[in-house]
Write a protein that holds these residues in place. Structure first.
Motif, PDB file in Angstrom:
ATOM      1  N   ALA A 283       0.913  -0.820  -0.172  1.00 28.25           N
ATOM      2  CA  ALA A 283      -0.137  -0.294   0.169  1.00 28.25           C
ATOM      3  C   ALA A 283       1.154   1.377   0.163  1.00 28.25           C
ATOM      4  N   LEU A 284       2.062   1.395   0.296  1.00 25.88           N
ATOM      5  CA  LEU A 284       2.644   2.523   0.773  1.00 25.88           C
ATOM      6  C   LEU A 284       3.466   2.764  -0.486  1.00 25.88           C
ATOM      7  N   ASP A 285       4.290   0.951  -1.128  1.00 24.30           N
ATOM      8  CA  ASP A 285       4.908   1.204  -1.819  1.00 24.30           C
ATOM      9  C   ASP A 285       4.006   1.806  -2.864  1.00 24.30           C
ATOM     10  N   ARG A 286       3.451   1.905  -3.040  1.00 25.41           N
ATOM     11  CA  ARG A 286       2.423   1.983  -4.513  1.00 25.41           C
ATOM     12  C   ARG A 286       1.867   3.107  -4.793  1.00 25.41           C
ATOM     13  N   TYR A 287       1.041   3.161  -3.164  1.00 27.98           N
ATOM     14  CA  TYR A 287      -0.548   4.447  -3.211  1.00 27.98           C
ATOM     15  C   TYR A 287       0.631   4.985  -2.155  1.00 27.98           C
ATOM     16  N   GLY A 288       1.783   5.029  -2.050  1.00 28.64           N
ATOM     17  CA  GLY A 288       1.270   6.551  -0.608  1.00 28.64           C
ATOM     18  C   GLY A 288       1.617   6.643   0.546  1.00 28.64           C
ATOM     19  N   THR A 289      -0.187   5.566   0.783  1.00 25.65           N
ATOM     20  CA  THR A 289      -0.486   6.016   1.841  1.00 25.65           C
ATOM     21  C   THR A 289      -1.105   4.485   2.187  1.00 25.65           C
ATOM     22  N   ASP A 293      -7.508   5.028  -1.300  1.00 21.51           N
ATOM     23  CA  ASP A 293      -8.674   4.674  -2.582  1.00 21.51           C
ATOM     24  C   ASP A 293      -8.023   4.476  -4.325  1.00 21.51           C
ATOM     25  N   LEU A 294      -9.457   3.565  -3.323  1.00 18.93           N
ATOM     26  CA  LEU A 294      -8.558   2.565  -4.758  1.00 18.93           C
ATOM     27  C   LEU A 294      -9.488   2.659  -5.886  1.00 18.93           C
ATOM     28  N   ARG A 295     -10.041   3.494  -5.598  1.00 18.26           N
ATOM     29  CA  ARG A 295     -11.371   4.360  -7.165  1.00 18.26           C
ATOM     30  C   ARG A 295     -11.222   4.299  -7.930  1.00 18.26           C
ATOM     31  N   TYR A 296      -9.926   4.748  -8.186  1.00 20.85           N
ATOM     32  CA  TYR A 296      -8.994   4.785  -9.036  1.00 20.85           C
ATOM     33  C   TYR A 296      -7.213   4.891  -8.951  1.00 20.85           C
ATOM     34  N   GLY A 297      -6.401   4.222 -10.296  1.00 20.98           N
ATOM     35  CA  GLY A 297      -5.482   2.964 -10.230  1.00 20.98           C
ATOM     36  C   GLY A 297      -4.095   4.326 -10.100  1.00 20.98           C
ATOM     37  N   LEU A 298      -3.569   4.915 -11.048  1.00 26.53           N
ATOM     38  CA  LEU A 298      -2.250   5.889 -10.454  1.00 26.53           C
ATOM     39  C   LEU A 298      -1.410   5.284  -9.459  1.00 26.53           C
ATOM     40  N   ALA A 299      -1.129   4.245  -9.535  1.00 21.70           N
ATOM     41  CA  ALA A 299      -0.327   2.414  -8.791  1.00 21.70           C
ATOM     42  C   ALA A 299       1.706   3.511  -9.034  1.00 21.70           C
ATOM     43  N   LEU A 485     -12.010   1.987   3.066  1.00 23.55           N
ATOM     44  CA  LEU A 485     -13.563   2.681   2.177  1.00 23.55           C
ATOM     45  C   LEU A 485     -12.987   3.398   1.421  1.00 23.55           C
ATOM     46  N   ASN A 486     -12.434   4.030   0.356  1.00 22.51           N
ATOM     47  CA  ASN A 486     -12.913   4.903  -0.567  1.00 22.51           C
ATOM     48  C   ASN A 486     -11.462   6.016   0.286  1.00 22.51           C
ATOM     49  N   GLY A 487     -10.159   5.618   0.626  1.00 15.42           N
ATOM     50  CA  GLY A 487      -9.320   6.590   1.104  1.00 15.42           C
ATOM     51  C   GLY A 487      -9.467   6.488   2.520  1.00 15.42           C
TER      52      GLY A 487
END
Ligand code: ASP
Length: 605
Positions: A283-289, A293-299, A485-487
């Motif tokens: 989670a931290l490596d890909r999304y920085g948190t 919020d996985l309603r969108y990608g941007l990994a 949920l949603n970030g």
């Protein structure tokens, strides 16, 4: 519907063409009054909606009463339902095809002039909260309370079906560490001693497992005295759950079934189960948190190697200092302006990354914020390492690992917002488990703190080292998991420590010596010694969940009587001073504070 005693035959909002010709009794509030063409039209509102009542001059007393009825007057109407003339049909109103021709009108209560009406828009929130009883009459507020009711009803039904029983635990108790300050309740009978309001029922639910309850839940009120932050309430409700003889997967399965029911019965959405799982590290490596919020990608991806070979001095410096380089491909198709890109860079910088830069295609060449001297091959290699497709803009962040991760989180969230990737409503939701949290975090002063709470079980592979007092505790894993949920972190739980030796070893690492542990948690340690089953659970925030499901922007919209952002209750004016006698009885003397923060919002006594 016929109520005995107080006669009312129908809900106002449920009258339809099928009722035409019926004699009905409705009761409610005058929502609006219009005088038109010599007639008086009253919109009468109850909790089901609004219906139009027509009063003619020849209706005598009723006409006089209707003419004088201010909005929010409480009335009862007896009359006949009739079809509206075609040109008078209101397609925006559920009852818009009908109206009630009045036979009798009773005034049950006349309001004073009110500070605002439920129909008013843009009323200041402080005024709304001060007069919440008027504000609650707004259909939006009532809808939110209803949604919350369906939520807790779904929770109770789902858990009941799975064999859980609801047990109440005390709210006057002893402090439980959940990382905040306690609200204290002084004791008159034991001067100088205090109860604490629970930050959570954590220890009690563990003792319920020792006590053989096996499957417990409670819609538990919790209290945390934290510094003021936007949208936080000092008291809040959790769905508190605990199970015996389980592993993490069992708790998660029980919660998933419950959440499926909640989504179905509140917003009519069918969740796909099992929910996705993501490790804390990923989670931290890909999304920085840890609450992406996985309603969108941007990994994000690690582009350390390409950065090392790029020859770009800023990246080389970050790597030489042991830092990380991460990149994020943004499918902007030219939608992000230079100003947008600058804003993304600023968002990333704020979180402490040493470098935040962009690379984008334009006019058949690569441009970047690395400076004009940056070689095109280096930029192209970074883009390739980031996995960027044609037309995608790449954002590169570099710095110490924690800073680089935080920057990824900030840039990703800002990019999603600017690209309009964040959906408005509650569905489709992105619900997931974040797992494998570390057992400890390092506080600013270098001491170890529990990443969740001190009762969280360590990962099996780290148990021997923990008990032997060996290894680096900062690297120990745990059996904790969060529901996101949603970030938003919706809930947090874990498998617990059920062995005294393990609990004592954890206390030791946290710097809680045997005496202190005995004094604060002796009852838990005794309980664990009395034959404790392996157990685990979770607590899920009801207020936040209700807010997200309602698509509301503040917790205050889903609480009947919330505190203001400064922790004050504008309705009752709590917290309030108490009589000197009351203090004397409690053996308490109050030193007048030099300055009370948030006092500007308070009203004088
Ligand atoms: N007691 C924890 C909390 O309130 C939740 C849990 O571990 O069950 O956050």
């Amino acid at each position: 519907m016929v109520t005995e005693g107080f006669r009312r035959t129908h809900w106002a909002g449920e009258l339809r063409a099928g009722h035409v010709g019926e004699r009905v009794w409705v009761a409610g509030w005058v929502h609006r009054r219009r005088n038109h063409g010599g007639l008086v039209f009253l919109d009468v509102r109850d909790r089901s909606g609004v219906v139009q009542v027509v009063v003619r001059p020849e209706d005598g007393e009723a006409f006089a009463l209707a003419e004088g009825a201010r909005p929010e007057t409480v009335v009862r109407v007896v009359g006949h339902v009739r079809a509206r003339a075609p040109q008078a049909v209101n397609p925006h109103l559920a009852t818009g095809e009908v109206e009630i021709a009045v036979e009798r009108l009773e005034i049950l209560s006349r309001p004073d002039p009110l500070p605002f009406l439920p129909t008013d828009r843009g009323v200041d929130e402080a005024v709304r909260l001060r007069h919440r009883y008027i504000d609650l009459r707004r259909p939006e507020m009532l809808d939110n309370l209803r949604l919350r009711h369906r939520l807790t009803r779904a929770v109770r039904r789902a858990l009941d079906e799975q064999g859980f029983i609801e047990v109440e635990t005390p709210t006057m108790t002893r402090s439980t560490p959940e990382g905040a300050r306690d609200f204290l309740v002084p004791s008159r009978l034991w001067p100088g001693r205090f109860y604490a309001l629970p930050q959570s029922p954590q220890l009690f639910k563990q003792l319920l497992m020792v006590g053989g309850v096996e499957r417990y839940y409670q819609l538990a009120r919790c209290y945390r005295d934290e510094d003021l932050r936007a949208d936080r309430q000092p008291e809040f409700t959790q769905i508190d759950v605990e199970m015996a003889f389980v592993e993490a997967a069992d708790v998660q399965a029980a919660v998933e079934a419950m959440m499926a029911r909640v989504f179905e019965e509140t917003v009519g959405f069918r969740l796909e189960l099992p929910l996705p799982r993501l490790s804390w590290r990923d989670a931290l490596d890909r999304y920085g948190t840890d609450k992406p919020d996985l309603r969108y990608g941007l990994a994000a991806v690690d582009v350390g190697e390409a950065a090392a070979q790029s020859g770009l001095p800023v990246l080389a410096r970050a790597l030489a200092q042991g830092g990380a380089v991460r990149a994020l491909s943004v499918p902007d198709a030219g939608r992000l302006s230079r100003r947008d890109l600058d804003a993304l860079v600023a968002a990333g910088r704020e979180t402490g990354a040493a470098v935040v830069a962009w690379i984008r295609e334009g006019d058949g060449r690569l441009g970047s914020s690395f400076g004009a001297a940056a070689p095109e091959e280096a930029l192209s290699a970074l883009r390739a390492a980031a996995g960027a497709a044609a037309g995608e803009t790449v954002l590169v962040v570099a710095g110490p690992l924690a800073g680089a991760r935080a920057a990824v989180g900030a840039v990703r969230a800002a990019a999603a917002r600017r690209l309009g990737l964040v959906p408005e409503g509650p569905t489709p939701p992105a619900l997931l488990w974040v797992t494998d949290f570390p057992l400890f975090e390092v506080a600013a002063d270098g001491r170890l703190e529990s990443a969740h709470h001190p009762f969280t079980a360590p990962a099996d592979e780290d148990l021997p080292a923990l008990l032997a007092g060996e290894g680096d505790p900062r690297a120990f894993g745990s059996k904790a998991y969060d529901l996101v949920l949603n970030g938003f972190e919706l809930g947090s739980g874990s498998i617990r420590i059920h062995r005294t030796d393990v609990q004592e070893a954890v206390f030791r690492l946290l710097g809680i010596g045997p005496e202190r542990a005995r004094e604060r948690f002796g009852f838990l340690l005794d309980g664990l010694r009395a034959g404790a089953p392996p157990h685990g659970g979770i607590a899920i925030g009801v207020d936040r969940l209700a807010m997200l499901l309602a698509g509301a922007s503040s917790l205050r919209e889903v609480l009947a009587f919330p505190k203001s952002a400064s922790g004050l209750d504008p309705l009752t004016d709590a917290p309030a001073a108490v009589d000197p006698e009351q203090l004397a009885e409690l053996g308490i003397e109050v030193r007048p504070p030099a300055a009370v923060s948030g006092a500007e919002e308070g009203r004088s006594p």
